[in-house]
Design an enzyme around this catalytic site. Structure first.
Site, PDB file in Angstrom:
ATOM      1  N   CYS A  11      87.395  16.163  14.063  1.00  0.00           N
ATOM      2  CA  CYS A  11      87.401  14.694  14.008  1.00  0.00           C
ATOM      3  C   CYS A  11      86.974  14.118  15.364  1.00  0.00           C
ATOM      4  CB  CYS A  11      88.789  14.195  13.627  1.00  0.00           C
ATOM      5  SG  CYS A  11      90.051  14.487  14.893  1.00  0.00           S
ATOM      6  N   CYS A  14      89.508  14.650  18.148  1.00  0.00           N
ATOM      7  CA  CYS A  14      89.571  16.041  18.625  1.00  0.00           C
ATOM      8  C   CYS A  14      88.449  16.298  19.620  1.00  0.00           C
ATOM      9  CB  CYS A  14      89.473  17.010  17.451  1.00  0.00           C
ATOM     10  SG  CYS A  14      90.828  16.844  16.270  1.00  0.00           S
TER      11      CYS A  14
END
Length: 81
Positions: A11, A14
């Site tokens: 994501c 992240c």
């Protein structure tokens, strides 16, 4: 040498966490391969086996120190002071 793992399936938060950690440590004069290794863990089974159910997760030397938020530069500096 510190082993740092960023746990997440890819994501944006992240990816941002990984970049912030790398940038902060390099700003301290640390080099990857000498003072630290940075590993991306994307396997959902491995992530949940570590007890992380909200990403991004950050693990330093096998200890979960953060999950579910992007750490600030100040927080990252505190981890490595």
């Amino acid at each position: 040498m510190k082993r740092i793992e960023v746990l997440g399936i890819g994501c944006p938060n992240c990816k941002k966490t990984e970049k912030l950690i790398r940038k902060t440590l390099e700003g301290k004069g640390w080099t990857e391969g000498n003072e630290f290794t940075l590993v991306k863990v994307t396997d959902i089974n491995e992530i949940s086996a570590r007890g992380v159910f909200s990403t991004p997760g950050v693990v330093i030397d096998n200890q979960v120190i953060s999950q579910g938020k992007v750490p600030s530069t100040n927080t990252i500096n505190e981890w490595f002071s």
